[in-house]
Design a protein around this motif. Structure first.
Motif, PDB file in Angstrom:
ATOM      1  N   PHE A 190       0.764  -1.198   0.001  1.00  0.00           N
ATOM      2  CA  PHE A 190       0.093   0.546  -0.082  1.00  0.00           C
ATOM      3  C   PHE A 190       0.397   1.464   0.456  1.00  0.00           C
ATOM      4  O   PHE A 190       0.696   1.929  -0.495  1.00  0.00           O
ATOM      5  N   ALA A 191       1.607   0.983   0.820  1.00  0.00           N
ATOM      6  CA  ALA A 191       2.986   1.972   0.960  1.00  0.00           C
ATOM      7  C   ALA A 191       3.327   2.770  -0.448  1.00  0.00           C
ATOM      8  O   ALA A 191       3.830   3.810  -0.663  1.00  0.00           O
ATOM      9  N   GLN A 192       3.895   1.570  -0.994  1.00  0.00           N
ATOM     10  CA  GLN A 192       4.209   1.847  -2.460  1.00  0.00           C
ATOM     11  C   GLN A 192       3.475   2.322  -3.083  1.00  0.00           C
ATOM     12  O   GLN A 192       3.421   3.934  -4.266  1.00  0.00           O
ATOM     13  N   LEU A 193       2.010   2.060  -3.316  1.00  0.00           N
ATOM     14  CA  LEU A 193       1.074   3.288  -4.032  1.00  0.00           C
ATOM     15  C   LEU A 193       0.861   4.364  -3.635  1.00  0.00           C
ATOM     16  O   LEU A 193       1.001   5.347  -4.169  1.00  0.00           O
ATOM     17  N   SER A 194       0.710   4.875  -2.065  1.00  0.00           N
ATOM     18  CA  SER A 194       0.930   6.125  -1.669  1.00  0.00           C
ATOM     19  C   SER A 194       1.915   7.328  -1.673  1.00  0.00           C
ATOM     20  O   SER A 194       1.429   7.921  -2.340  1.00  0.00           O
ATOM     21  N   ILE A 195       2.863   6.055  -1.868  1.00  0.00           N
ATOM     22  CA  ILE A 195       4.149   7.330  -2.074  1.00  0.00           C
ATOM     23  C   ILE A 195       4.541   7.131  -3.670  1.00  0.00           C
ATOM     24  O   ILE A 195       4.948   8.377  -3.545  1.00  0.00           O
ATOM     25  N   GLY A 196       4.189   6.578  -4.430  1.00  0.00           N
ATOM     26  CA  GLY A 196       4.339   6.034  -5.937  1.00  0.00           C
ATOM     27  C   GLY A 196       3.649   8.228  -6.043  1.00  0.00           C
ATOM     28  O   GLY A 196       3.803   8.712  -7.150  1.00  0.00           O
ATOM     29  N   VAL A 197       1.551   7.826  -5.461  1.00  0.00           N
ATOM     30  CA  VAL A 197       0.983   9.026  -6.262  1.00  0.00           C
ATOM     31  C   VAL A 197       1.494  10.306  -5.329  1.00  0.00           C
ATOM     32  O   VAL A 197       1.399  11.181  -5.902  1.00  0.00           O
ATOM     33  N   LEU A 198       2.340  10.384  -4.367  1.00  0.00           N
ATOM     34  CA  LEU A 198       2.718  11.826  -3.928  1.00  0.00           C
ATOM     35  C   LEU A 198       4.038  11.966  -4.304  1.00  0.00           C
ATOM     36  O   LEU A 198       4.619  12.812  -5.169  1.00  0.00           O
ATOM     37  N   GLY A 199       4.536  11.281  -5.421  1.00  0.00           N
ATOM     38  CA  GLY A 199       5.633  11.592  -6.201  1.00  0.00           C
ATOM     39  C   GLY A 199       5.256  12.338  -7.222  1.00  0.00           C
ATOM     40  O   GLY A 199       5.487  13.073  -7.908  1.00  0.00           O
ATOM     41  N   VAL A 200       4.101  11.944  -7.904  1.00  0.00           N
ATOM     42  CA  VAL A 200       2.891  12.106  -9.086  1.00  0.00           C
ATOM     43  C   VAL A 200       2.676  13.549  -8.777  1.00  0.00           C
ATOM     44  O   VAL A 200       2.979  14.573  -9.233  1.00  0.00           O
ATOM     45  N   LEU A 201       1.965  13.836  -7.467  1.00  0.00           N
ATOM     46  CA  LEU A 201       1.114  15.219  -7.220  1.00  0.00           C
ATOM     47  C   LEU A 201       3.244  16.183  -7.413  1.00  0.00           C
ATOM     48  O   LEU A 201       2.185  17.444  -7.186  1.00  0.00           O
ATOM     49  N   ALA A 202       3.655  15.735  -6.392  1.00  0.00           N
ATOM     50  CA  ALA A 202       5.172  16.998  -5.947  1.00  0.00           C
ATOM     51  C   ALA A 202       5.104  17.706  -7.439  1.00  0.00           C
ATOM     52  O   ALA A 202       5.186  19.160  -7.694  1.00  0.00           O
ATOM     53  N   ILE A 203       4.799  17.263  -8.665  1.00  0.00           N
ATOM     54  CA  ILE A 203       5.060  17.860  -9.949  1.00  0.00           C
ATOM     55  C   ILE A 203       3.803  18.310 -10.380  1.00  0.00           C
ATOM     56  O   ILE A 203       3.795  19.188 -11.284  1.00  0.00           O
ATOM     57  N   THR A 204       2.724  17.343 -10.754  1.00  0.00           N
ATOM     58  CA  THR A 204       1.162  17.301 -10.661  1.00  0.00           C
ATOM     59  C   THR A 204       0.027  18.883  -9.785  1.00  0.00           C
ATOM     60  O   THR A 204      -0.132  19.458 -11.403  1.00  0.00           O
ATOM     61  N   GLY A 205       1.408  19.364  -9.190  1.00  0.00           N
ATOM     62  CA  GLY A 205       0.789  20.008  -8.692  1.00  0.00           C
ATOM     63  C   GLY A 205       0.403  20.841  -9.165  1.00  0.00           C
ATOM     64  O   GLY A 205       0.235  22.231  -8.800  1.00  0.00           O
ATOM     65  N   GLU A 206       2.113  20.835  -9.957  1.00  0.00           N
ATOM     66  CA  GLU A 206       2.439  22.174  -9.748  1.00  0.00           C
ATOM     67  C   GLU A 206       1.658  23.002 -11.654  1.00  0.00           C
ATOM     68  O   GLU A 206       1.119  23.838 -11.881  1.00  0.00           O
ATOM     69  N   TYR A 207       1.177  21.778 -12.407  1.00  0.00           N
ATOM     70  CA  TYR A 207       1.046  21.908 -13.180  1.00  0.00           C
ATOM     71  C   TYR A 207      -0.095  22.776 -13.397  1.00  0.00           C
ATOM     72  O   TYR A 207      -0.913  23.490 -13.762  1.00  0.00           O
ATOM     73  N   SER A 208      -1.107  21.415 -12.159  1.00  0.00           N
ATOM     74  CA  SER A 208      -2.719  22.094 -12.338  1.00  0.00           C
ATOM     75  C   SER A 208      -3.351  22.930 -11.758  1.00  0.00           C
ATOM     76  O   SER A 208      -4.385  23.535 -12.516  1.00  0.00           O
ATOM     77  N   THR A 209      -2.117  23.719 -10.274  1.00  0.00           N
ATOM     78  CA  THR A 209      -2.328  25.221 -10.008  1.00  0.00           C
ATOM     79  C   THR A 209      -1.956  26.179 -10.471  1.00  0.00           C
ATOM     80  O   THR A 209      -2.197  27.718 -10.289  1.00  0.00           O
ATOM     81  N   GLY A 210      -1.129  26.133 -11.840  1.00  0.00           N
ATOM     82  CA  GLY A 210      -0.379  26.752 -12.666  1.00  0.00           C
ATOM     83  C   GLY A 210       0.713  27.122 -11.453  1.00  0.00           C
ATOM     84  O   GLY A 210       1.895  28.701 -12.213  1.00  0.00           O
TER      85      GLY A 210
END
Lengths: 313, 269
Positions: B81-101
């Motif tokens: 489970f942890a591998q999924l949540s940490i992988g998702v967090l990795g995704v968010l670390a950069i896509t969060g910048e794109y989605s918010t501008g």
């Protein structure tokens, strides 16, 4: 100093900017005008190296933006679309930006006070009103004391007090010798703030003129004349470059002559005048005249007034 | 009018300064802190729970259940489970910048862009490691203490155990960086998470549907399987050797990051 030389940019098959060349000089507030979709935001993105031009060259203070060692010290920009993570506080956003250029908390605090966000600085930016986001964007732009300040629609969402504040801020920055480049769709605001104007339409340069010159150039500057003998006066002053419009039995509108010339002509012919009033075109009129052909998304024909169109632009 | 040009020490942008900035960005998001806490809770909580279940039910378990049981695997049950949540967090670390501008501000400050990516790799990678290393050891020791009630526990000195316990945080860190790279390529949160979940969770069962001769030769090289080899204590013939498997996974991460880096520089923001 911002210089564009023959810059073109297309997105897919849509041309956003075509062969655009202009220079924005320091020490002035330069307004950037154009209807919706005319390429203003694209131009600003190209200046910031966010997008790469297909052709031509964009430089800021003599270099490409990305070649500067401390880019935020060269250009401080506020882009039209929000450029802030909604989950982060104003303070943390500014701190993260500041740290890239070796700046610390004191500078962040100073910027927060400058734009008046002290009370909400620790709240998440996602909870901010549009006006507060604009203030945060301006704080972000001024963070590293930039030589060029470039703002896209900075007064969007600001209250009258905020608008006045931005106007004075921009003038003050220009007076310090900075290059100030600001887009707005509010012509009346530009007339008050800008010294110089760059007007584009459909991605091409339409005008690169001083504000006064632009208004003066407009054919909509005219003289309104009321006289019981209006018809005869119209005959007397008739010339190839003089346009006379009938507005009533005793009222005409004259383009191509100034009030003195009309008054003199009336006197010579013994015509009585009841009214002789010069009508200065507004910047809005001048803008509409220039961009009339370039408006890409025209509002429904007939229903839209000139003002409504200009506002939409 | 207020003075804006107060004297200040503007310095050139350096990799070190960008790292500091990215660190501020990472810790200043409430969502990141929650997700990191969730990763910790998942990794520890599920493992402890699994150990309790085995310890209390041990007397009633069938012979097959008992032969399949491995004290280390059970205590590490939460890692999937942890591998999924940490992988998702990795995704968010950069896509969060794109989605918010935010990305426009980031590139405005760091127009060369690559220092931003390397800073994210360093900051996010070390955070992921710093969270998952203690989590792994905590769940191991707590889990084994529970299992010792039935004397079915395993010691740290047992062959392969220490390697596995070091391997888990390394694997989770690599998975986080994989998510980061996928996010940098896809640039959208939904797309990034879907791509990551697809590669990690959907690809293996699809390969399983292939003829076994093909599946058996492909399966060990799938990202999640190759990476998982480093914390598998009883390697079955179908998996790669621990460090070889992890090296394969690291190669996937490196290639994905390289693609992300090239696209980051080339694409319009």
């Amino acid at each position: 100093m911002i210089e564009l030389r023959g810059v073109s940019k297309s997105y897919g098959r849509k041309t956003a900017v075509h062969d655009l060349s202009f220079t924005v000089r320091p020490g002035l507030v330069t307004g950037f005008l154009g209807p919706n979709g005319s390429g203003k935001s694209t131009t600003m993105r190209l200046i910031l190296d966010l997008d790469a031009p297909d052709g031509g060259e964009v430089t800021v203070n003599g270099k490409r933006y990305r070649d500067h060692r401390a880019p935020l010290h060269q250009v401080g920009a506020l882009l039209e679309a929000s450029s802030i993570h909604t989950g982060r506080s104003a303070y943390d956003h500014l701190l993260a930006m500041a740290q890239t250029h070796g700046l610390g908390r004191e500078r962040v605090e100073a910027m927060i006070d400058l734009v008046g966000l002290r009370e909400v600085a620790r709240k998440r930016a996602g909870t901010f009103s549009l006006g507060m986001r604009q203030r945060l964007g301006i704080a972000s732009a001024l963070l590293a004391d930039p030589r060029v300040v470039m703002l896209d629609e900075p007064i969007n969402g600001l209250d009258p007090e905020g608008i006045l504040w931005v106007r004075n801020l921009l003038k003050g920055l220009a007076a310090e010798g900075k290059t100030v480049f600001v887009s707005s769709h509010l012509m009346s605001e530009m007339a008050l703030t800008a010294d110089h104007l760059i007007v584009i339409g459909k991605g091409e340069l339409i005008a690169d003129v001083g504000v006064r010159e632009m208004i003066g150039r407009s054919s909509q500057s005219s003289v309104r004349v009321r006289s019981p003998d209006a018809a005869r006066l119209a005959e007397v002053i008739a010339a190839p470059d003089v346009k006379v419009r009938n507005l009533g039995t005793d009222l005409i509108d004259v383009q191509g002559l100034d009030a003195e010339e009309i008054g003199l002509a009336a006197h010579v012919s013994g015509i009585v005048l009841y009214e002789l009033s010069p009508r200065q075109a507004s910047l809005e009129d001048a803008f509409m005249e220039l961009t009339g052909e370039a408006i890409e998304y025209r509002a429904g024909e007939g229903s839209a007034s000139t003002t409504a169109l200009a506002k939409a632009a | 009018m207020e003075r804006v040009g107060i004297p200040l020490g503007v310095e050139p942008v350096t990799q070190r300064r960008v790292v500091r900035s990215e660190w501020t960005k990472l810790i200043s998001l409430r969502s990141t802190r929650w997700a990191l806490a969730a990763t910790l809770v998942l990794a520890v909580g599920i493992g402890v729970l699994a150990c309790i279940v085995f310890e209390t039910r041990w007397a009633h378990l069938s012979v097959t259940d008992r032969t399949d049981f491995h004290p280390l695997s059970v205590s590490l049950a939460g890692i999937n489970f942890a591998q999924l949540s940490i992988g998702v967090l990795g995704v968010l670390a950069i896509t969060g910048e794109y989605s918010t501008g935010m990305i426009r501000s980031t590139f405005g400050a760091v127009p060369r862009r690559l220092p931003m990516l390397w800073a994210k790799v360093l900051v996010f990678g070390s955070t992921a490691f710093a969270i998952s290393l203690p989590a792994t050891f905590i769940v191991f020791f707590v889990g084994q203490a529970i299992l010792s009630g039935e004397h079915i526990n395993i010691g740290l000195g047992h062959s392969g155990v220490f390697r596995a316990l070091i391997g888990v945080p390394l694997f989770l860190t690599a998975m986080g960086l994989f998510g980061l790279a996928v996010g940098a390529i896809v640039r959208s949160t939904a797309g990034g998470i879907a791509a990551l979940a697809g590669i990690v969770f959907v690809l293996p069962p699809i390969v399983g549907l292939l003829p076994s001769s093909v599946a058996d030769s492909v399966d060990p090289y799938l990202p999640s399987n190759s990476g998982g080899a480093i914390w598998t204590i009883t390697p079955d013939p179908g998996t790669l050797a621990p460090w070889a498997g992890f090296a394969v996974f690291c190669a996937y991460v490196a290639v994905t990051l390289a693609i992300a880096a090239v696209l980051l520089v080339r694409r319009d923001a």
